[in-house]
Write an enzyme that holds these catalytic residues in place. Structure first.
Site, PDB file in Angstrom:
ATOM      1  N   SER A 176      13.940 -10.777   8.698  1.00 15.93           N
ATOM      2  CA  SER A 176      13.974  -9.479   8.019  1.00 15.93           C
ATOM      3  C   SER A 176      14.938  -8.477   8.635  1.00 15.93           C
ATOM      4  O   SER A 176      15.445  -7.611   7.936  1.00 15.93           O
ATOM      5  CB  SER A 176      12.568  -8.877   7.975  1.00 15.93           C
ATOM      6  N   HIS A 204      11.996 -12.396   2.254  1.00 15.25           N
ATOM      7  CA  HIS A 204      13.378 -11.980   1.955  1.00 15.25           C
ATOM      8  C   HIS A 204      14.217 -13.104   1.365  1.00 15.25           C
ATOM      9  O   HIS A 204      15.413 -12.927   1.139  1.00 15.25           O
ATOM     10  CB  HIS A 204      14.045 -11.434   3.224  1.00 15.25           C
ATOM     11  N   LYS A 236      10.031  -6.925  -2.682  1.00 16.43           N
ATOM     12  CA  LYS A 236      11.460  -7.017  -2.350  1.00 16.43           C
ATOM     13  C   LYS A 236      12.231  -7.428  -3.621  1.00 16.43           C
ATOM     14  O   LYS A 236      12.315  -6.624  -4.533  1.00 16.43           O
ATOM     15  CB  LYS A 236      11.619  -7.925  -1.149  1.00 16.43           C
TER      16      LYS A 236
HETATM   17  C1  LIG Z   1       9.291 -10.921   6.585  1.00 16.31           C
HETATM   18  C2  LIG Z   1       8.252  -9.993   6.013  1.00 16.31           C
HETATM   19  N1  LIG Z   1       7.016 -10.451   5.818  1.00 16.31           N
HETATM   20  C3  LIG Z   1       6.050  -9.678   5.313  1.00 16.31           C
HETATM   21  C4  LIG Z   1       6.287  -8.372   4.984  1.00 16.31           C
HETATM   22  C5  LIG Z   1       5.177  -7.548   4.460  1.00 16.31           C
HETATM   23  O1  LIG Z   1       5.178  -7.556   3.063  1.00 16.31           O
HETATM   24  P1  LIG Z   1       4.480  -6.367   2.264  1.00 16.31           P
HETATM   25  O2  LIG Z   1       5.445  -5.234   2.272  1.00 16.31           O
HETATM   26  O3  LIG Z   1       4.229  -6.918   0.909  1.00 16.31           O
HETATM   27  O4  LIG Z   1       3.229  -6.044   3.007  1.00 16.31           O
HETATM   28  C6  LIG Z   1       7.587  -7.837   5.176  1.00 16.31           C
HETATM   29  C7  LIG Z   1       7.954  -6.458   4.862  1.00 16.31           C
HETATM   30  O5  LIG Z   1       7.393  -5.642   4.292  1.00 16.31           O
HETATM   31  C8  LIG Z   1       8.588  -8.676   5.698  1.00 16.31           C
HETATM   32  O6  LIG Z   1       9.811  -8.204   5.917  1.00 16.31           O
END
Ligand SMILES: Cc1ncc(COP(=O)(O)O)c(C=O)c1O
Length: 381
Positions: A176, A204, A236
């Site tokens: 990320s 992502h 995303k």
């Molecule tokens: C790699 C990754 N996993 C999980 C999440 C969490 O997802 P959510 O925003 O739906 O809680 C994020 C960012 O928000 C992320 O960048």
């Protein structure tokens, strides 16, 4: 009692103070901040769908048909037919037997990891994994070891240590904060050979990688395997919010029985599930968005190289420019903002100490002139 204001003042001094920005207008690449127009280079709306008129219409239509709130958790009366339809479409999209919706990606990661690992188990996690994977591992009580980023030899050594414990190998699909892609074929092989679970958080990757947006698995041509759990998020590339886990029938049933972040929370809004189903169709069918994104990424990287800027090794829309020092990074972000460009300064603990960065993200909704303006502003930093 510790003084909160002293701790906050310390944060300021270290250049680590976080502040929310109040945005106006629809979520897109051109927005208003404090009355000024800005070009947004830090959202995760990679395909430009967050304010797509078809999604807006679908959300309104979904609310009319199913209501706004689900009214309860999935295991009480919150599980609507539209949730079921979205889960089936996601299973097909990911090429897995089943998928399960979660309210957020953070909760999906907590749910999967705490369901599959307990106190007596082992978790091997890439050092640059997302915070939610780390938190899931901590909450599970398992022994966690972090291997150096992408270091498959180090992971192999860890897996070779004899153990009767359940073992989980955990990695982001696309990282990320760095935008690079996990070595999925090697991870699959190592997990298979050692009889371990492989947990891939492809928040992502979905929508962005693969000709149909199937993410890191499609990009690396890796088929379904029963020892793999893959997580995707809707906040995303899908342009909505919520998340899912895809995997075997037994995995999904086990999550329904045990995942506390699935059981003890209100089900995702059915209207949002309806909008996400529409978004899924767009993500799968409109490959021109990925092509547009790729061409913008190439334009940006070419221009940055001409300026002598060193970007990370990333072919995805996440293009970090490492600044190093926290205060310098914040100052750079503020200078860019003064030029009408919104780019977050990402600092520890989100990234390792000494690697504060401008996390530049591109979207299919950007135009070439936006990229050129960005390059122009970066040249003056
Ligand atoms: C790699 C990754 N996993 C999980 C999440 C969490 O997802 P959510 O925003 O739906 O809680 C994020 C960012 O928000 C992320 O960048």
């Amino acid at each position: 009692m510790k003084s909160l204001s002293t701790a906050l003042a310390q944060r300021h001094q270290q250049g680590l103070y976080r502040q929310r920005r109040v945005m106006h207008g629809q979520s897109s690449v051109h927005m208003q901040l404090a009355g000024q127009p800005v070009i947004n280079f830090c959202s995760n709306d990679y395909l430009g769908l967050a304010s797509d008129p078809r999604l807006i219409a679908a959300l309104a239509d979904g609310a009319r048909r199913y209501g706004v709130g689900s009214g309860a958790s999935h295991l009480v009366t919150g599980h609507h037919a539209i949730h079921d339809a979205l889960e089936q479409a996601l299973a097909e999209f990911t090429g897995r037997p089943r998928a399960l919706l979660f309210s957020t990606g953070y909760m999906a990661n907590l749910g999967v990891i705490t369901t599959l690992a307990g106190r007596h188990d082992r978790i091997f996690s890439d050092r640059l994994n997302h915070a939610s994977l780390l938190d899931g591992a901590r909450l599970s009580g398992a022994t966690m070891q972090r291997y150096p980023h992408h270091d498959m030899a180090a992971l192999h050594t860890l897996l070779a240590e004899p153990s009767t414990a359940q073992t989980l190998v955990v990695s982001d699909g696309v990282f990320s904060m760095d935008g690079d892609i996990a070595p999925l074929p090697q991870l699959m092989q190592l997990a298979h050979d050692s009889g371990s679970w492989l947990i891939i958080d492809d928040a992502h990757g979905f929508g962005v990688l693969g000709a149909h947006g199937g993410g890191t698995f499609e990009h690396c041509s890796q088929p379904h395997s029963d020892n793999v759990a893959v997580i995707g998020t809707f906040g995303k590339a899908f342009g909505t919010s919520g998340a899912f886990v895809a995997g075997s029938d037994a995995l999904i049933e086990t999550l329904i029985q045990n995942a506390r972040s699935y059981i003890y929370t209100t089900a995702l809004s059915p209207a949002l599930a309806h909008a996400t189903l529409v978004s899924l169709g767009i993500v799968r069918d409109e490959d021109w968005r990925r092509q547009q994104l790729r061409s913008l990424i190439e334009r940006f990287r070419r221009g940055a190289a001409q300026l002598g800027l060193t970007l990370g090794e990333s072919t995805t829309p996440i293009q970090p420019l490492i600044i190093g020092d926290n205060a310098r990074c914040v100052a750079a972000s503020e200078r860019l903002l003064a030029a009408g460009l919104l780019i977050s300064a990402i600092r520890p603990p989100t990234v390792p100490h000494g690697t504060a960065r401008l996390r530049i993200t591109l979207s299919a909704a950007h135009r070439e002139v936006d990229i050129d303006r960005l390059l122009d502003a970066l040249s003056g930093l």
